[in-house]
Design an enzyme around this catalytic site. Structure first.
Site, PDB file in Angstrom:
ATOM      1  N   ASP A  38      -1.406  -7.062  -4.031  1.00  0.00           N
ATOM      2  CA  ASP A  38      -2.571  -6.970  -4.906  1.00  0.00           C
ATOM      3  C   ASP A  38      -3.079  -8.351  -5.283  1.00  0.00           C
ATOM      4  O   ASP A  38      -2.310  -9.215  -5.724  1.00  0.00           O
ATOM      5  CB  ASP A  38      -2.205  -6.209  -6.182  1.00  0.00           C
ATOM      6  CG  ASP A  38      -2.033  -4.721  -5.934  1.00  0.00           C
ATOM      7  OD1 ASP A  38      -3.016  -4.089  -5.504  1.00  0.00           O
ATOM      8  OD2 ASP A  38      -0.931  -4.197  -6.153  1.00  0.00           O
ATOM      9  N   HIS A  69      -4.916  -6.216  -0.933  1.00  0.00           N
ATOM     10  CA  HIS A  69      -5.866  -5.383  -1.675  1.00  0.00           C
ATOM     11  C   HIS A  69      -6.626  -6.280  -2.648  1.00  0.00           C
ATOM     12  O   HIS A  69      -6.060  -6.762  -3.628  1.00  0.00           O
ATOM     13  CB  HIS A  69      -5.087  -4.289  -2.415  1.00  0.00           C
ATOM     14  CG  HIS A  69      -5.893  -3.515  -3.399  1.00  0.00           C
ATOM     15  ND1 HIS A  69      -5.301  -2.843  -4.460  1.00  0.00           N
ATOM     16  CD2 HIS A  69      -7.228  -3.273  -3.509  1.00  0.00           C
ATOM     17  CE1 HIS A  69      -6.228  -2.235  -5.167  1.00  0.00           C
ATOM     18  NE2 HIS A  69      -7.404  -2.486  -4.615  1.00  0.00           N
ATOM     19  N   ASP A 178      -2.326   4.754  -3.749  1.00  0.00           N
ATOM     20  CA  ASP A 178      -1.707   3.749  -4.613  1.00  0.00           C
ATOM     21  C   ASP A 178      -1.949   4.116  -6.069  1.00  0.00           C
ATOM     22  O   ASP A 178      -3.096   4.283  -6.480  1.00  0.00           O
ATOM     23  CB  ASP A 178      -2.304   2.368  -4.295  1.00  0.00           C
ATOM     24  CG  ASP A 178      -1.711   1.253  -5.142  1.00  0.00           C
ATOM     25  OD1 ASP A 178      -0.650   1.465  -5.763  1.00  0.00           O
ATOM     26  OD2 ASP A 178      -2.303   0.165  -5.155  1.00  0.00           O
TER      27      ASP A 178
END
Length: 227
Positions: A38, A69, A178
């Site tokens: 992330d 991401h 997710d």
């Protein structure tokens, strides 16, 4: 593209930052070969996470498939920062751009596979025009930004719709989920269909008894039964 992968993907942001190398060794020993990374800018979400200098050595060891991401505004800027690291996938949020095709092409320019992410409140129709051009669709089952949030059950209907859309198409991007992914939500999602299950504090990086391998096997056994 390989479908029905049923892979458990570790959200490395949730690992112990003081012992990251050991965490990677333990994850590999647990049989995990995908990492979800992330990147947060403090603007699109009210949190900060994972700069290029943190992810570069993780990608360079070449022991994991890496999925970055971008939970960030101005995704062009972050594509330029992270795509040169050569992750396997680089995913942007549909909510952050008025020109998704330009971003998809921008990612592909670096030889990286493109992913498109959608938050729980965003209708699936927002990403449908781009499904033929991406390699991954990230369906957020919580609002991006923080671990430990409640699973948003309305997203299950979105997954049903997404699977129906992809059944009509030659290009079938991987479906990744997710957000509060653990044994119970894996059971629900696997009935509908997904390829990649991102796990963080709910199922893996926590103080509950058991090794990473034991926790991973519990989830893998659920997925095996669903095949």
């Amino acid at each position: 593209m390989e479908q029905n992968m049923n892979r458990i993907v570790a959200s490395i942001m949730c690992g112990d930052p003081l012992n990251l190398a050991a965490e990677l060794n333990d994850l590999e020993a647990a049989g995990i070969d995908w990492l979800h990374c992330d990147v947060m800018d403090g603007k699109f979400v009210n949190n900060l996470a994972m700069a290029p200098y943190v992810l570069e050595p993780i990608i360079k060891i070449n022991r994991f498939t890496t999925d970055i991401h971008l939970a960030c505004l101005n995704p062009d800027q972050y594509i330029d920062m992270f795509a040169p690291l050569s992750p396997d996938y680089l995913t942007f949020h549909i909510e952050t751009t008025s020109d998704p095709m330009r971003l998809i092409e921008h990612i592909h320019h670096f030889g990286v596979k493109a992913g498109i992410a959608i938050s729980p409140s965003t209708p699936l129709q927002a990403i449908v025009p781009y499904l033929d051009f991406v390699e991954l669709v990230l369906v957020m089952t919580v609002n991006p930004g923080f671990a430990g949030q409640a699973f948003q059950r309305n997203v299950l209907d979105k997954l049903v719709q997404l699977n129906l859309e992809l059944s009509k198409r030659e290009n079938k991007p991987l479906i990744e989920v997710d957000g509060n992914i653990y044994s119970e939500t894996v059971k629900e999602i696997s009935r509908i269909g997904a390829d990649l299950y991102v796990v963080g504090t709910s199922a893996l990086f926590n103080q509950k008894p058991g090794t990473y391998r034991k926790k991973t096997m519990e989830l893998e056994n659920i997925l095996t039964k669903r095949r």
